[in-house]
Motif scaffolding. Sequence first.
Motif, short mmCIF file in Angstrom:
data_model
loop_
_atom_site.label_atom_id
_atom_site.label_comp_id
_atom_site.label_asym_id
_atom_site.label_seq_id
_atom_site.Cartn_x
_atom_site.Cartn_y
_atom_site.Cartn_z
N THR A 94 0.84 -1.19 0.00
CA THR A 94 0.00 0.00 0.00
C THR A 94 0.88 1.25 0.00
OG1 THR A 94 -0.13 0.30 2.41
CG2 THR A 94 -1.74 -1.19 1.41
N LEU A 95 0.31 2.32 -0.52
CA LEU A 95 0.90 3.63 -0.32
C LEU A 95 0.32 4.12 1.00
CD1 LEU A 95 2.60 6.03 -1.35
CD2 LEU A 95 0.50 6.93 -2.37
N TRP A 96 1.19 4.39 1.95
CA TRP A 96 0.78 4.84 3.29
C TRP A 96 0.94 6.34 3.31
CZ3 TRP A 96 4.45 3.49 7.93
CH2 TRP A 96 4.04 4.16 9.09
N LEU A 97 -0.16 7.05 3.48
CA LEU A 97 -0.15 8.50 3.53
C LEU A 97 -0.23 8.91 5.00
CD1 LEU A 97 -2.51 9.15 0.52
CD2 LEU A 97 -0.01 9.29 0.58
N HIS A 98 0.93 9.26 5.54
CA HIS A 98 1.07 9.59 6.97
C HIS A 98 0.72 11.05 7.19
CE1 HIS A 98 2.44 8.91 10.99
NE2 HIS A 98 3.46 9.74 10.90
N GLY A 99 -0.10 11.30 8.21
CA GLY A 99 -0.59 12.65 8.46
C GLY A 99 0.44 13.61 9.03
N ASP A 100 1.49 13.10 9.67
CA ASP A 100 2.52 13.97 10.25
C ASP A 100 3.60 14.19 9.20
OD1 ASP A 100 4.45 15.30 11.68
OD2 ASP A 100 4.60 13.81 13.29
N LEU A 152 -4.39 4.58 3.74
CA LEU A 152 -3.70 3.52 3.02
C LEU A 152 -4.36 3.37 1.66
CD1 LEU A 152 -3.35 0.78 5.81
CD2 LEU A 152 -1.62 2.42 5.03
N VAL A 153 -3.54 3.34 0.63
CA VAL A 153 -4.03 3.16 -0.74
C VAL A 153 -3.49 1.82 -1.23
CG1 VAL A 153 -4.16 4.13 -3.06
CG2 VAL A 153 -3.93 5.67 -1.09
N PRO A 154 -4.32 0.76 -1.25
CA PRO A 154 -3.83 -0.53 -1.74
C PRO A 154 -3.39 -0.42 -3.20
CG PRO A 154 -5.89 -0.80 -0.55
CD PRO A 154 -5.68 0.68 -0.75
#
Length: 195
Positions: free
Chosen positions: A134-140, A156-158
């Motif tokens: 997945t592409l993990w898009l972290h908020g921090d 998370l973008v699978p």
Amino acid sequence: MPLHVPPAPAPALRSVLAALGSPTAVREARTPALRSAPGPLTPELPLPLHVLDGITSGGRTARSRLAGWRFLISDRDHPVAAADTRLTPDGWTFSHFFEGPYIASTQRALRQAELLATPFQPRLLSVPELYMLTLWLHGDTGADGASGAPAPHDLLVPLAPAPPGICSHRPRRVSELLPVLTLRLAPAPLLGQPA
């Protein structure tokens, strides 16, 4: 909203550049697209690659650990391969080149993420138990890309190909997707026994 790509460790980038400059490393790579690319080849978009361990139905929190840094390798027009690096006792080193559907899927997910209204720090999160990335898009956005765990509000973008029943390229909050992954990994009840 622009993505805040964390900087890769300089030795990791140097190891990829050295591998790209090595005719032997490129020739022996199992990546026909890399060998046939007209060049020049450039490592771009370094993303920390984390692995999610310990997904269980017992309610225990899953852990993530840094497995390396992944660089998309582009020719003049588009990414043609990727290079992984890993941390050894002697420091960051080149691991291998590869190609396949995750290259285009990563690029597509990054383009999707750039259209979101919220700023994110992009990372990759592998779920080996499901053969899933997945592409993990972290908020921090200011966090160290090499550390941390997926927060409930992170996205998370699978990436395609995703496991059956999980829609690729559909962003979902960690708090929504993690229970789905937990169910996927729960052992099926034996026939004749109550679920």
